[in-house]
Design a protein around this motif. Sequence first.
Motif, PDB file in Angstrom:
ATOM      1  N   SER A  40      76.386 -42.947 -90.928  1.00 48.40           N
ATOM      2  CA  SER A  40      77.207 -43.690 -89.973  1.00 48.40           C
ATOM      3  C   SER A  40      77.164 -43.034 -88.595  1.00 48.40           C
ATOM      4  O   SER A  40      77.141 -43.733 -87.579  1.00 48.40           O
ATOM      5  CB  SER A  40      78.637 -43.833 -90.484  1.00 48.40           C
ATOM      6  OG  SER A  40      79.095 -42.657 -91.085  1.00 48.40           O
ATOM      7  N   GLU A  41      77.127 -41.689 -88.528  1.00 47.20           N
ATOM      8  CA  GLU A  41      77.040 -41.061 -87.208  1.00 47.20           C
ATOM      9  C   GLU A  41      75.712 -41.384 -86.544  1.00 47.20           C
ATOM     10  O   GLU A  41      75.641 -41.583 -85.332  1.00 47.20           O
ATOM     11  CB  GLU A  41      77.222 -39.545 -87.328  1.00 47.20           C
ATOM     12  CG  GLU A  41      78.665 -39.180 -87.614  1.00 47.20           C
ATOM     13  CD  GLU A  41      79.006 -37.748 -87.228  1.00 47.20           C
ATOM     14  OE1 GLU A  41      78.208 -37.103 -86.531  1.00 47.20           O
ATOM     15  OE2 GLU A  41      80.080 -37.287 -87.643  1.00 47.20           O
ATOM     16  N   TRP A  42      74.668 -41.455 -87.359  1.00 43.03           N
ATOM     17  CA  TRP A  42      73.349 -41.803 -86.821  1.00 43.03           C
ATOM     18  C   TRP A  42      73.386 -43.187 -86.174  1.00 43.03           C
ATOM     19  O   TRP A  42      72.872 -43.386 -85.073  1.00 43.03           O
ATOM     20  CB  TRP A  42      72.328 -41.760 -87.959  1.00 43.03           C
ATOM     21  CG  TRP A  42      70.909 -42.013 -87.552  1.00 43.03           C
ATOM     22  CD1 TRP A  42      70.037 -41.112 -87.035  1.00 43.03           C
ATOM     23  CD2 TRP A  42      70.211 -43.259 -87.642  1.00 43.03           C
ATOM     24  NE1 TRP A  42      68.833 -41.721 -86.790  1.00 43.03           N
ATOM     25  CE2 TRP A  42      68.908 -43.023 -87.143  1.00 43.03           C
ATOM     26  CE3 TRP A  42      70.542 -44.543 -88.080  1.00 43.03           C
ATOM     27  CZ2 TRP A  42      67.948 -44.027 -87.089  1.00 43.03           C
ATOM     28  CZ3 TRP A  42      69.594 -45.540 -88.024  1.00 43.03           C
ATOM     29  CH2 TRP A  42      68.303 -45.281 -87.537  1.00 43.03           C
ATOM     30  N   LEU A  43      74.043 -44.153 -86.868  1.00 40.32           N
ATOM     31  CA  LEU A  43      74.131 -45.506 -86.318  1.00 40.32           C
ATOM     32  C   LEU A  43      74.858 -45.502 -84.982  1.00 40.32           C
ATOM     33  O   LEU A  43      74.455 -46.184 -84.033  1.00 40.32           O
ATOM     34  CB  LEU A  43      74.846 -46.425 -87.311  1.00 40.32           C
ATOM     35  CG  LEU A  43      74.033 -46.814 -88.537  1.00 40.32           C
ATOM     36  CD1 LEU A  43      74.934 -47.407 -89.605  1.00 40.32           C
ATOM     37  CD2 LEU A  43      72.944 -47.807 -88.162  1.00 40.32           C
ATOM     38  N   MET A  44      75.954 -44.719 -84.894  1.00 36.05           N
ATOM     39  CA  MET A  44      76.697 -44.687 -83.635  1.00 36.05           C
ATOM     40  C   MET A  44      75.882 -44.051 -82.527  1.00 36.05           C
ATOM     41  O   MET A  44      75.847 -44.545 -81.400  1.00 36.05           O
ATOM     42  CB  MET A  44      78.002 -43.927 -83.827  1.00 36.05           C
ATOM     43  CG  MET A  44      78.988 -44.682 -84.681  1.00 36.05           C
ATOM     44  SD  MET A  44      80.497 -43.741 -84.767  1.00 36.05           S
ATOM     45  CE  MET A  44      80.807 -43.776 -86.491  1.00 36.05           C
ATOM     46  N   TYR A  45      75.221 -42.930 -82.843  1.00 31.99           N
ATOM     47  CA  TYR A  45      74.340 -42.312 -81.853  1.00 31.99           C
ATOM     48  C   TYR A  45      73.305 -43.324 -81.358  1.00 31.99           C
ATOM     49  O   TYR A  45      73.046 -43.446 -80.165  1.00 31.99           O
ATOM     50  CB  TYR A  45      73.581 -41.133 -82.465  1.00 31.99           C
ATOM     51  CG  TYR A  45      74.254 -39.795 -82.390  1.00 31.99           C
ATOM     52  CD1 TYR A  45      74.507 -39.190 -81.170  1.00 31.99           C
ATOM     53  CD2 TYR A  45      74.603 -39.105 -83.537  1.00 31.99           C
ATOM     54  CE1 TYR A  45      75.095 -37.941 -81.099  1.00 31.99           C
ATOM     55  CE2 TYR A  45      75.188 -37.852 -83.486  1.00 31.99           C
ATOM     56  CZ  TYR A  45      75.432 -37.280 -82.263  1.00 31.99           C
ATOM     57  OH  TYR A  45      76.005 -36.050 -82.201  1.00 31.99           O
ATOM     58  N   MET A  46      72.708 -44.049 -82.325  1.00 29.53           N
ATOM     59  CA  MET A  46      71.663 -45.002 -81.947  1.00 29.53           C
ATOM     60  C   MET A  46      72.239 -46.080 -81.045  1.00 29.53           C
ATOM     61  O   MET A  46      71.608 -46.497 -80.074  1.00 29.53           O
ATOM     62  CB  MET A  46      71.043 -45.636 -83.198  1.00 29.53           C
ATOM     63  CG  MET A  46      70.160 -44.715 -83.989  1.00 29.53           C
ATOM     64  SD  MET A  46      68.749 -44.140 -83.062  1.00 29.53           S
ATOM     65  CE  MET A  46      67.634 -45.515 -83.236  1.00 29.53           C
ATOM     66  N   GLY A  47      73.468 -46.544 -81.385  1.00 28.21           N
ATOM     67  CA  GLY A  47      74.103 -47.558 -80.551  1.00 28.21           C
ATOM     68  C   GLY A  47      74.285 -47.054 -79.129  1.00 28.21           C
ATOM     69  O   GLY A  47      73.937 -47.740 -78.161  1.00 28.21           O
ATOM     70  N   LEU A  48      74.828 -45.840 -79.009  1.00 29.98           N
ATOM     71  CA  LEU A  48      75.051 -45.263 -77.680  1.00 29.98           C
ATOM     72  C   LEU A  48      73.734 -45.115 -76.923  1.00 29.98           C
ATOM     73  O   LEU A  48      73.637 -45.451 -75.739  1.00 29.98           O
ATOM     74  CB  LEU A  48      75.704 -43.882 -77.814  1.00 29.98           C
ATOM     75  CG  LEU A  48      77.204 -43.820 -78.034  1.00 29.98           C
ATOM     76  CD1 LEU A  48      77.639 -42.380 -78.205  1.00 29.98           C
ATOM     77  CD2 LEU A  48      77.931 -44.442 -76.858  1.00 29.98           C
ATOM     78  N   MET A  49      72.710 -44.615 -77.622  1.00 26.92           N
ATOM     79  CA  MET A  49      71.450 -44.336 -76.928  1.00 26.92           C
ATOM     80  C   MET A  49      70.737 -45.627 -76.542  1.00 26.92           C
ATOM     81  O   MET A  49      70.281 -45.786 -75.417  1.00 26.92           O
ATOM     82  CB  MET A  49      70.540 -43.492 -77.820  1.00 26.92           C
ATOM     83  CG  MET A  49      71.054 -42.086 -78.022  1.00 26.92           C
ATOM     84  SD  MET A  49      69.945 -41.185 -79.095  1.00 26.92           S
ATOM     85  CE  MET A  49      70.698 -39.569 -79.031  1.00 26.92           C
TER      86      MET A  49
END
Lengths: 393, 314
Positions: free
Chosen positions: A127-136
Amino acid sequence: MTIGLVGGLVGISLALSQRDLKRALAYSSIENVGLVALGLGIGVWGVTSGHATMAALGFAGGLLHVWNHALMKGLMFFAAGSVLHGTGTKDIERLGGVMKQMPRTGAAMILGAVAISGLPPLNGFVSEWLMYMGLMRGGLSHEGGTRAVLLLSVGAVALIGGLALACFVRIVGIVLLGEARSDDARHAHESSVWLTGPMAVLAVLCVSVALLPRFALSCTRGVIEQVFGISPGEFAGILNSAESPVATLGALNAGAWLAIGLVAAALAALRRGTVESRDATWGCGYAAPTPRMQYTGSSFAEFLVARVLPKSLRARTKATSPAALFPAGGEIASQHPDPLSERVYEPFFAPWADRFARLHWLQRGKIQIYLLYFLVVLVLAFGWVSLREWLKS
Amino acid sequence: MSARLVHMEWLAVIHAVVHVLVVLAMPPLLLGVIAKTKAVFAGHVGPPVLQPYYDVVKLLQKGSVFSTTTTWMFLAGPVVSLATAVSAGMLMPLGSHAAPISFEGDLILFAYLLALGRFFTASAALDTGSAFEGMGAAREVTFACLAEPAVFFALLVLAKLSDSLSLTGMFREPLFAKWDAAGASLVLVTVSLFIVLLAENSRIPFDDPNTHLELTMIHEVMVLDHSGPALGMILYGAAVKLFVLSAFVLRVALPLDTGNAWLDWLLFLPGMLVVAVVIGIVESTMARLRLVNVPKVLVAACLLAAFGLVLVLK
């Protein structure tokens, strides 16, 4: 999004210095709910700016984190409860070395701690990966000042990750590992299957979400369609595209487990046939070490809390250092106040509490008088309504 | 056409094999070169360049002493830190070819794999119940908190310049042309990454890897109680981590791309030795920082990378 980031940073910073195991976990919940809010914030930002990829990644990350947090925090609280059951204390400074008596609870807690720090190869990372990807993704495609905000938030999320790691290394290291710091911890006993069984179920779920993230995400699809209006097809398309390959992440989580297993096997093979002995921990020549000489929970967090965090989030410490040639005993006491409740809630509610206290004479504790209040209010209400009707006509 | 494709695939496989071999074989050499550089500065002969290899092999064959305090976490430390360092090495492209594993978003996995290694190294240190090791673990996680944002900002600068979120994608097009356009921010990123490289691998000015005693404050103190094969794995894993982060710095700082994948390998390998020599020079000419100043330097590294990011967004 701001709420999420601030909540995340403050929550984890406060969790760092708590002495009470369960209270530390509760503060970490603030951090995790902050991350959920961040994910949803990214999603809303994506919807309003018409950036479908960012929206899907943010919502997916936020909603999956709700699931993950339920699994991981459930696991951690079960483990903490089991430690409390086995030792009779949840004061971190009185625990230690519990792992030797409670191997199953200990293993569950370590797994939960790795997961909740958002590390691979477990579910928190997905889930943190998904959020990072969203931000990036959002940050790289937006224009002007907004993208700077998005990209600089990546740094804040990284900081939250680093602090969470410190917090959970502290919990694992001080509670489970090392030497027992009190008799309670020394005489710990493993909990029954009824306590460890549910932990095993949650642990298996944590691992499976990490290995099969697509399946877990398909559970959030309905919510995303109903509430945020992203069609399931589009959602699945974004998450399975080459730009954000969630399935690859699952495969690589499996790969990481495999790599760790291979190295562990190599170590086992190397150890075979060598001479091994057991002895006390190396005390640099000091022959009579005691458990009191270990690093404690407070000392573990001291450097980070006292040197790195802002002043308002620090613990308050009073120390009398031993001085002079033949020193008397030193003394140290520390408090971990919650800055929000101390500076925001209490100043706001205290005057109101005072004002309401003046109405205390109304509260007589007799049912007849309360019925009279009802009657008066009803009469006044009817009076008001009929007065208004009468004025209108 | 298909024959050509097959040929390309074979070439990719061969490059991947070379990549794995380099990641596995080269790291201790960097330690040897650093030690040799420091010896030259100090005016003595110093151990042979290959000494770290001998050390690792010797340790792997030795018996071990375990503290009665420890549990399986004590061994999980070396195992996980080595596994994660090697896995991170599989994500980092070395020459101009693709890394063996690459996908969009692998940069997050890269940073978090190193964090996973740190989690277990620090936990293993706390497992011994020693005050020294607890101290080392506390410092390690503290400094990592500050180094992490710097790494992410640096990665974002590269992501912005290349429009890709995978490490391989970032270096696919030679950075040479970008040095022209965004040179200032790439200089900032290189400096920031170099600071992180020194901090993450516990080199001077953050920590002194030479004093194998309690005085050494971060990494060495965490592994005080490890012995035999476990210590060998730690030494080797630390070398791999140094290699991977040095490769990252080198790929940013050396933007050349000859167009021939084999020539790029020939350029990369001596380049890594140059990075090792630079680390050796820094270690020879600087003293260790006071511990309370370490966070300030790391915050400075974060800010440098953040400025670099703001510059490319302009």
